[in-house]
Scaffold this active site. Structure first.
Site, PDB file in Angstrom:
ATOM      1  N   CYS A 127       1.000  -1.247  -0.037  1.00 38.95           N
ATOM      2  CA  CYS A 127      -0.053   0.051   0.033  1.00 38.95           C
ATOM      3  C   CYS A 127       0.868   1.465   0.166  1.00 38.95           C
ATOM      4  CB  CYS A 127      -0.956   0.113   1.225  1.00 38.95           C
ATOM      5  SG  CYS A 127      -0.264   0.091   2.686  1.00 38.95           S
ATOM      6  N   HIS A 175      -3.404   1.119   6.561  1.00 40.16           N
ATOM      7  CA  HIS A 175      -3.408   0.952   5.326  1.00 40.16           C
ATOM      8  C   HIS A 175      -3.414   2.350   4.599  1.00 40.16           C
ATOM      9  CE1 HIS A 175      -4.203  -0.795   1.333  1.00 40.16           C
ATOM     10  NE2 HIS A 175      -5.375  -0.173   1.309  1.00 40.16           N
ATOM     11  N   HIS A 187      -5.651   1.758  -4.368  1.00 36.00           N
ATOM     12  CA  HIS A 187      -4.785   1.221  -3.167  1.00 36.00           C
ATOM     13  C   HIS A 187      -4.374  -0.312  -3.619  1.00 36.00           C
ATOM     14  CE1 HIS A 187      -8.219  -0.817  -1.334  1.00 36.00           C
ATOM     15  NE2 HIS A 187      -8.728  -0.492  -2.377  1.00 36.00           N
TER      16      HIS A 187
END
Length: 211
Positions: A127, A175, A187
């Site tokens: 990420c 994240h 993402h």
């Protein structure tokens, strides 16, 4: 013949003065002042009329500078500044907007790429590897981990998100993704999901930052 020409000249002067009044000089001419040239466009006819420049409201008559050329140098400074400064303000805002969109465009080219723990591209990403890589494409260096990115950027409210902002999710900002506009984020989620674009509601929102 000489008398006839003088009569024509007087008639012309009166016609020109009447034309100037019809354009908006409806008030009485102010006290004696320096004469200004009044021109009838397209005719080559002109006459000097004393004090016409001081007529109240004359500057507001559309196209009056074509009739009284000397008024063209008397434009209101405030109005002129507004015309000149407005594009400059827009030009100053443009780089930030275009940079954010360039970050989104870079990230979008990698949609479908595989997730890889610790990977920073260009073929696989985790990420924060994706966010770091996308920012590097526009010459920006940002922290490597999701927590560091969420902590070091300038905080942005959910309602103020702009394309290119970094959005953090889950407790502890574990994240991150790149806000792509219209309520979506690009993402790299996990090993079972290739790099993709989802709604912000797909995951619990934590915070957002801008670099």
């Amino acid at each position: 013949m000489g008398k006839h020409r003088r009569n024509n000249s007087n008639a012309t002067r009166k016609a020109v003065a009447a034309s100037a009044v019809a354009l908006g000089a409806t008030a009485a001419i102010a006290s004696p002042a320096q004469a200004a040239e009044v021109v009838v466009p397209g005719t080559g006819i002109s006459v000097d009329i004393a004090g016409i420049e001081t007529t109240p409201g004359l500057n507001n008559v559309p196209g009056i500078d074509q009739w009284i050329p000397s008024l063209s140098s008397q434009a209101a400074p405030t109005a002129y500044a507004a015309v000149i400064d407005a594009p400059a303000a827009e030009a100053q805002a443009a780089p930030a907007a275009s940079t954010g969109q360039a970050i989104v465009d870079a990230a979008r080219t990698k949609i479908g790429s595989p997730y890889g723990w610790g990977a920073t591209g260009p073929n696989a990403f985790d990420c924060s590897g994706l966010t770091s890589w996308a920012y590097s494409q526009v010459g920006k260096s940002i922290p490597r981990t999701s927590q560091a990115q969420a902590a070091q950027g300038t905080p942005v409210a959910y309602s103020d998100l702009q394309a290119g902002d970094i959005v953090a999710f889950y407790s502890g900002a574990t994240h991150v993704g790149i806000y792509s506009g219209h309520g979506t984020v690009i993402h790299a989620l996990n090993s079972s999901t290739p790099l993709s674009e989802h709604s912000l509601d797909y995951m619990p929102f934590h915070s957002a930052v801008r670099f």
